[in-house]
Write a protein that holds these residues in place. Structure first.
Motif, mmCIF file in Angstrom:
data_model
loop_
_atom_site.group_PDB
_atom_site.id
_atom_site.type_symbol
_atom_site.label_atom_id
_atom_site.label_comp_id
_atom_site.label_asym_id
_atom_site.label_seq_id
_atom_site.Cartn_x
_atom_site.Cartn_y
_atom_site.Cartn_z
ATOM 1 N N LEU A 102 74.598 82.050 4.123
ATOM 2 C CA LEU A 102 75.533 81.565 3.105
ATOM 3 C C LEU A 102 76.325 82.720 2.512
ATOM 4 O O LEU A 102 75.753 83.750 2.139
ATOM 5 N N LYS A 103 77.635 82.558 2.423
ATOM 6 C CA LYS A 103 78.495 83.579 1.824
ATOM 7 C C LYS A 103 79.002 83.070 0.480
ATOM 8 O O LYS A 103 79.575 81.973 0.394
ATOM 9 N N TYR A 104 78.782 83.901 -0.543
ATOM 10 C CA TYR A 104 79.203 83.537 -1.892
ATOM 11 C C TYR A 104 80.035 84.683 -2.472
ATOM 12 O O TYR A 104 79.589 85.830 -2.500
ATOM 13 N N PRO A 105 81.264 84.395 -2.961
ATOM 14 C CA PRO A 105 82.128 85.460 -3.485
ATOM 15 C C PRO A 105 81.733 85.875 -4.895
ATOM 16 O O PRO A 105 81.252 85.050 -5.686
ATOM 17 N N ILE A 106 81.955 87.149 -5.201
ATOM 18 C CA ILE A 106 81.662 87.621 -6.560
ATOM 19 C C ILE A 106 82.915 88.104 -7.282
ATOM 20 O O ILE A 106 82.839 88.557 -8.423
ATOM 21 N N ASN A 107 84.076 88.017 -6.623
ATOM 22 C CA ASN A 107 85.342 88.346 -7.285
ATOM 23 C C ASN A 107 86.487 87.649 -6.541
ATOM 24 O O ASN A 107 86.262 86.900 -5.581
ATOM 25 N N GLU A 108 87.715 87.917 -6.979
ATOM 26 C CA GLU A 108 88.875 87.245 -6.394
ATOM 27 C C GLU A 108 89.085 87.627 -4.928
ATOM 28 O O GLU A 108 89.521 86.807 -4.122
ATOM 29 N N VAL A 109 88.794 88.877 -4.584
ATOM 30 C CA VAL A 109 88.911 89.308 -3.188
ATOM 31 C C VAL A 109 87.934 88.510 -2.326
ATOM 32 O O VAL A 109 88.271 88.036 -1.239
ATOM 33 N N THR A 118 79.512 95.798 1.296
ATOM 34 C CA THR A 118 79.908 97.192 1.067
ATOM 35 C C THR A 118 81.062 97.297 0.087
ATOM 36 O O THR A 118 81.104 98.220 -0.739
ATOM 37 N N ILE A 119 82.004 96.359 0.160
ATOM 38 C CA ILE A 119 83.163 96.427 -0.734
ATOM 39 C C ILE A 119 82.961 95.579 -1.996
ATOM 40 O O ILE A 119 83.894 95.365 -2.767
ATOM 41 N N HIS A 120 81.719 95.089 -2.183
ATOM 42 C CA HIS A 120 81.332 94.392 -3.415
ATOM 43 C C HIS A 120 82.190 93.159 -3.699
ATOM 44 O O HIS A 120 82.509 92.863 -4.846
ATOM 45 N N ASP A 121 82.543 92.436 -2.641
ATOM 46 C CA ASP A 121 83.340 91.222 -2.819
ATOM 47 C C ASP A 121 82.500 89.947 -2.717
ATOM 48 O O ASP A 121 82.926 88.883 -3.129
ATOM 49 N N LYS A 122 81.292 90.077 -2.139
ATOM 50 C CA LYS A 122 80.477 88.883 -1.885
ATOM 51 C C LYS A 122 79.031 89.284 -1.650
ATOM 52 O O LYS A 122 78.697 90.466 -1.508
ATOM 53 N N VAL A 123 78.177 88.266 -1.599
ATOM 54 C CA VAL A 123 76.823 88.433 -1.077
ATOM 55 C C VAL A 123 76.665 87.479 0.101
ATOM 56 O O VAL A 123 77.362 86.460 0.195
ATOM 57 N N SER A 180 82.453 77.096 -10.007
ATOM 58 C CA SER A 180 83.894 77.119 -9.700
ATOM 59 C C SER A 180 84.274 78.134 -8.632
ATOM 60 O O SER A 180 85.438 78.517 -8.515
ATOM 61 N N LYS A 181 83.295 78.567 -7.825
ATOM 62 C CA LYS A 181 83.587 79.485 -6.724
ATOM 63 C C LYS A 181 83.165 78.840 -5.406
ATOM 64 O O LYS A 181 82.089 78.263 -5.305
ATOM 65 N N PRO A 182 84.012 78.947 -4.381
ATOM 66 C CA PRO A 182 83.686 78.331 -3.091
ATOM 67 C C PRO A 182 82.644 79.147 -2.339
ATOM 68 O O PRO A 182 82.601 80.379 -2.437
ATOM 69 N N ASN A 219 97.803 98.182 4.478
ATOM 70 C CA ASN A 219 98.141 97.021 3.654
ATOM 71 C C ASN A 219 96.884 96.340 3.116
ATOM 72 O O ASN A 219 96.828 95.949 1.955
ATOM 73 N N ARG A 220 95.861 96.240 3.962
ATOM 74 C CA ARG A 220 94.603 95.640 3.522
ATOM 75 C C ARG A 220 93.992 96.458 2.389
ATOM 76 O O ARG A 220 93.559 95.892 1.379
ATOM 77 N N SER A 221 93.938 97.767 2.557
ATOM 78 C CA SER A 221 93.367 98.639 1.523
ATOM 79 C C SER A 221 94.172 98.560 0.237
ATOM 80 O O SER A 221 93.604 98.554 -0.862
ATOM 81 N N SER A 222 95.480 98.483 0.357
ATOM 82 C CA SER A 222 96.345 98.373 -0.820
ATOM 83 C C SER A 222 96.044 97.100 -1.598
ATOM 84 O O SER A 222 95.941 97.112 -2.833
ATOM 85 N N GLU A 223 95.854 95.999 -0.882
ATOM 86 C CA GLU A 223 95.569 94.719 -1.523
ATOM 87 C C GLU A 223 94.185 94.698 -2.174
ATOM 88 O O GLU A 223 93.966 93.970 -3.143
ATOM 89 N N GLU A 224 93.259 95.491 -1.630
ATOM 90 C CA GLU A 224 91.898 95.530 -2.159
ATOM 91 C C GLU A 224 91.668 96.724 -3.084
ATOM 92 O O GLU A 224 90.532 97.025 -3.454
ATOM 93 N N ASN A 225 92.763 97.406 -3.445
ATOM 94 C CA ASN A 225 92.707 98.553 -4.362
ATOM 95 C C ASN A 225 91.770 99.653 -3.861
ATOM 96 O O ASN A 225 91.027 100.264 -4.626
#
Length: 335
Positions: free
Chosen positions: A119-126, A99-104, A158-160, A314-320
């Motif tokens: 399997l969880k794969y990140p699509i950005n720094e978050v 939903t927050i477009h951080d992973k699939v 290069s992504k975990p 704080n969580r929302s602030s960090e995730e913009n």
């Protein structure tokens, strides 16, 4: 990476809509369909009805349904080929888009419909931060036999990413007594006043770092006024009905992306009813506060709910992300 880079050589349907999909599910045959639909766990009545209807159609009339639905045939991606080599078996993948477009999240099956895992794969720094945090949670909690160890942890481009074993069970709302029973296992038998609690100290540091001056003053006032001791706990961080599965009569939480090692008791309990009240019951303002108060049964709810909301802010602030809803609720608590 784009969406197609997570697909196997399979036919897919996209739900709830092709234009705005939450999931891409394999529909090659009835056995693969039944497994694939375990990746899609909606909680609204409308979405549940859609899931049941489409599942029945594609398991009982597979060939006809693929023609009528105009399913899309995808090619096997380089990532799936890499995973096949890594795991030593052919793979069929279904995909959940966060939903927050951080992973699939990929559900991996063999062609004969045996689920290997998720399997969880990140699509950005978050997403990278969340994957690493969940890995830390798994390492800590699996040693205490609270959750299972992961199957595989590695990197691609290069992504975990992390592969977790599949749990066969049901995901739905659960009763208070079982929620309390789950959370009691995560208590760490150490108690602190709010002014001395590691989780509150962390909230002070986070609020200061994120420039949340007004929220910082609220934390300090609450800490000074409270004399109650609260237990140190492993905090799930996103403890909701859709992150708990019933397996052989036991309730098992999963998705530890927001895990906090030095957490505080009751934050997860509040999170459960906060999400149910807000997202499922569509409550807000004082109505939501009353709902949380009734369901959590906490005698000293107000300071804990204020701290919880500041944690969410704080969580929302960090995730913009916007935290207007939480801020308005915080103001309602101070009236």
């Amino acid at each position: 990476m784009n969406k197609s880079e997570f697909f196997s050589n399979s036919s897919y349907i996209f739900l709830p809509t092709r234009r705005n999909p939450k999931v891409a599910l394999v529909v090659d045959n009835a056995q693969l369909v039944e497994n694939a639909f375990e990746l899609y766990n909606p909680f609204s009545k409308k979405a549940k009805l859609l899931k049941r209807s489409v599942l029945v159609i594609f398991t009982n009339f597979n060939k006809f349904s693929k023609f009528i639905w105009r399913t899309k045939k995808e090619k096997k991606s380089g990532f799936v080929q890499y995973l096949e080599n890594k795991l030593g078996t052919p793979l069929v993948s279904s995909v959940y888009f966060s939903t927050i477009h951080d992973k699939v999240v990929m559900q991996l099956q063999t062609p004969d419909a045996k689920i290997i895992g998720y399997l969880k794969y990140p699509i950005n720094e978050v997403g990278i931060k969340h994957i690493k945090n969940e890995l830390n949670a798994i390492r800590i909690l699996s040693k205490k036999n609270l959750i299972q160890e992961y199957i595989l942890f590695a990197e691609f481009n290069s992504k975990p990413f992390v592969l977790i074993a599949a749990l066969k069970g049901e995901i739905d709302f659960i009763e208070y007594e079982y929620i309390y029973e789950i959370l009691s296992q995560f208590k760490r038998k150490k108690k602190y006043t709010l002014s001395e609690h590691p989780r509150v100290k962390e909230l002070i540091a986070l609020s200061s770092f994120n420039g949340l001056t007004r929220h910082l003053s609220i934390i300090e006032r609450i800490s000074q006024d409270s004399t109650t001791n609260y237990e140190l706990a492993y905090e799930h961080g996103d403890f909701t009905p859709w992150n708990i599965i019933k397996v052989d009569g036991n309730y098992v939480p999963f998705d530890f992306e927001y895990f906090v090692e030095d957490g505080i008791e009751y934050f997860d309990l509040i999170k459960y009813y906060y999400q149910v009240g807000r997202l499922v019951e569509k409550k807000s303002g004082n109505e939501l506060i009353l709902f949380i108060s009734k369901e959590t049964r906490l005698k000293e709810l107000k300071p804990l709910l204020q701290l919880f909301l500041i944690k969410e802010i704080n969580r929302s602030s960090e995730e913009n992300k916007s935290y207007l809803f939480e801020d308005e609720l915080l103001v309602a608590l101070e009236v």
